[in-house]
Design an enzyme around this catalytic site. Structure first.
Site, PDB file in Angstrom:
ATOM      1  N   GLY A  46       0.764  -1.096   0.120  1.00  0.00           N
ATOM      2  CA  GLY A  46       0.110   0.116  -0.094  1.00  0.00           C
ATOM      3  C   GLY A  46       0.852   1.300  -0.120  1.00  0.00           C
ATOM      4  O   GLY A  46       2.132   1.137   0.322  1.00  0.00           O
ATOM      5  N   GLN A  51       3.160  10.079   1.027  1.00  0.00           N
ATOM      6  CA  GLN A  51       4.525   9.031   1.057  1.00  0.00           C
ATOM      7  C   GLN A  51       5.343   9.748  -0.236  1.00  0.00           C
ATOM      8  O   GLN A  51       6.375   9.370  -0.346  1.00  0.00           O
ATOM      9  CB  GLN A  51       4.098   7.953   1.135  1.00  0.00           C
ATOM     10  CG  GLN A  51       3.650   7.391   2.503  1.00  0.00           C
ATOM     11  CD  GLN A  51       3.476   5.802   2.633  1.00  0.00           C
ATOM     12  OE1 GLN A  51       2.683   5.268   2.152  1.00  0.00           O
ATOM     13  NE2 GLN A  51       4.522   5.286   3.364  1.00  0.00           N
ATOM     14  N   CYS A 106       6.427   0.159   7.080  1.00  0.00           N
ATOM     15  CA  CYS A 106       6.018   1.064   6.227  1.00  0.00           C
ATOM     16  C   CYS A 106       7.018   1.451   5.169  1.00  0.00           C
ATOM     17  O   CYS A 106       8.241   1.736   5.785  1.00  0.00           O
ATOM     18  CB  CYS A 106       5.557   2.233   7.117  1.00  0.00           C
ATOM     19  SG  CYS A 106       5.106   3.795   6.279  1.00  0.00           S
ATOM     20  N   LEU A 107       6.683   1.863   4.023  1.00  0.00           N
ATOM     21  CA  LEU A 107       7.790   2.136   3.102  1.00  0.00           C
ATOM     22  C   LEU A 107       8.467   3.379   3.362  1.00  0.00           C
ATOM     23  O   LEU A 107       9.512   3.770   2.858  1.00  0.00           O
ATOM     24  CB  LEU A 107       7.137   2.228   1.719  1.00  0.00           C
ATOM     25  CG  LEU A 107       6.684   0.826   1.015  1.00  0.00           C
ATOM     26  CD1 LEU A 107       6.012   1.633  -0.174  1.00  0.00           C
ATOM     27  CD2 LEU A 107       7.675   0.008   0.985  1.00  0.00           C
ATOM     28  N   HIS A 148      -3.978   1.466   7.877  1.00  0.00           N
ATOM     29  CA  HIS A 148      -2.638   1.794   8.006  1.00  0.00           C
ATOM     30  C   HIS A 148      -2.243   2.930   6.881  1.00  0.00           C
ATOM     31  O   HIS A 148      -1.937   4.188   7.194  1.00  0.00           O
ATOM     32  CB  HIS A 148      -1.608   0.830   7.623  1.00  0.00           C
ATOM     33  CG  HIS A 148      -0.039   1.292   7.457  1.00  0.00           C
ATOM     34  ND1 HIS A 148       0.953   0.912   8.283  1.00  0.00           N
ATOM     35  CD2 HIS A 148       0.445   2.205   6.599  1.00  0.00           C
ATOM     36  CE1 HIS A 148       2.033   1.754   7.792  1.00  0.00           C
ATOM     37  NE2 HIS A 148       1.956   2.452   6.795  1.00  0.00           N
ATOM     38  N   GLU A 149      -3.032   2.882   5.449  1.00  0.00           N
ATOM     39  CA  GLU A 149      -2.867   3.945   4.521  1.00  0.00           C
ATOM     40  C   GLU A 149      -3.826   5.103   4.871  1.00  0.00           C
ATOM     41  O   GLU A 149      -3.462   6.236   4.770  1.00  0.00           O
ATOM     42  CB  GLU A 149      -3.234   3.296   3.302  1.00  0.00           C
ATOM     43  CG  GLU A 149      -2.274   2.062   2.686  1.00  0.00           C
ATOM     44  CD  GLU A 149      -0.953   2.312   2.919  1.00  0.00           C
ATOM     45  OE1 GLU A 149      -0.415   3.671   3.004  1.00  0.00           O
ATOM     46  OE2 GLU A 149      -0.133   1.266   3.131  1.00  0.00           O
ATOM     47  N   HIS A 152      -2.095   7.370   7.277  1.00  0.00           N
ATOM     48  CA  HIS A 152      -1.216   8.393   6.853  1.00  0.00           C
ATOM     49  C   HIS A 152      -1.997   9.673   6.302  1.00  0.00           C
ATOM     50  O   HIS A 152      -1.230  10.768   6.371  1.00  0.00           O
ATOM     51  CB  HIS A 152      -0.789   7.881   5.269  1.00  0.00           C
ATOM     52  CG  HIS A 152       0.532   6.990   5.569  1.00  0.00           C
ATOM     53  ND1 HIS A 152       1.767   7.307   6.034  1.00  0.00           N
ATOM     54  CD2 HIS A 152       0.901   5.589   5.487  1.00  0.00           C
ATOM     55  CE1 HIS A 152       2.738   6.454   6.213  1.00  0.00           C
ATOM     56  NE2 HIS A 152       2.151   5.284   5.883  1.00  0.00           N
TER      57      HIS A 152
HETATM   58 NI    NI Z   1       2.909   3.550   5.682  1.00  0.00          NI
END
Ligand code: NI
Length: 184
Positions: A46, A51, A106-107, A148-149, A152
């Protein structure tokens, strides 16, 4: 295909609250395509617009990475035909049930993982890029990524869900990420 740089922890954009999408412009479509490309390139499941530095309420999910049994319900034209990736515009979490605890990453936090407790079932309503409604309800990993997304878009990061003890434990690695991010 265009991969955009992923913002790393310490970048203030990750703490901003994203604004609603009011219309689908060509730039928004390009952003959505680039987010999918960026997520695939980074082997993520995701990715949320902040991000890649865009504070709009949109995220993408890698549905191809989800086992079929994680899908509890889905509706809307953009979910027909089993798409590999889903773009959610102006998502709203309309249901959260149960609890699961598992490894999360998380990226925006390279190589940092820790156990996070999340609802086990999450339902999100959103629109697609054509303004058509979509709904998706999932459990397990799918529920985890959906929420989670969403976090953000509120400027909330997965480390905010860690216990004080775990946060303290990871403190030095977080400091280093922040320092590296600000050095760029
Ligand atoms: Ni993340």
């Amino acid at each position: 295909m265009a991969v955009r740089p992923i913002r790393i922890y310490g970048d203030p954009v990750l703490r901003e609250k994203a604004r609603p999408v009011e219309e689908t412009t060509a730039a928004l479509r390009r952003l959505a395509e680039d987010m999918v490309d960026t997520m695939i390139e980074a082997e993520g499941i995701g990715l949320a617009a902040p991000q890649v530095g865009e504070t709009v309420r949109m995220y993408v999910v890698n549905l191809a990475a989800m086992r079929p049994e994680l899908f509890l319900d889905r509706g809307g034209p953009s979910l027909e035909g089993d798409p590999d990736h889903l773009v959610l515009v102006n998502p709203r979490v309309v249901k959260q049930e149960g609890e699961q605890t598992g490894e999360e990453g998380c990226l925006s936090f390279p190589e940092l993982y820790d156990k996070v407790t999340r609802p086990d079932v999450v339902r999100v309503e959103a629109t697609d890029l054509d303004g058509r409604p979509l709904e998706i309800e999932g459990c397990g990993l799918l529920a985890r990524v959906l929420i989670h997304e969403f976090d953000h878009l509120e400027g909330v990061l997965f480390i905010d869900h860690l216990s004080k003890f775990r946060f303290q434990f990871l403190r030095n690695r977080l400091k280093k990420l922040k320092a590296d991010s600000q050095a760029d």
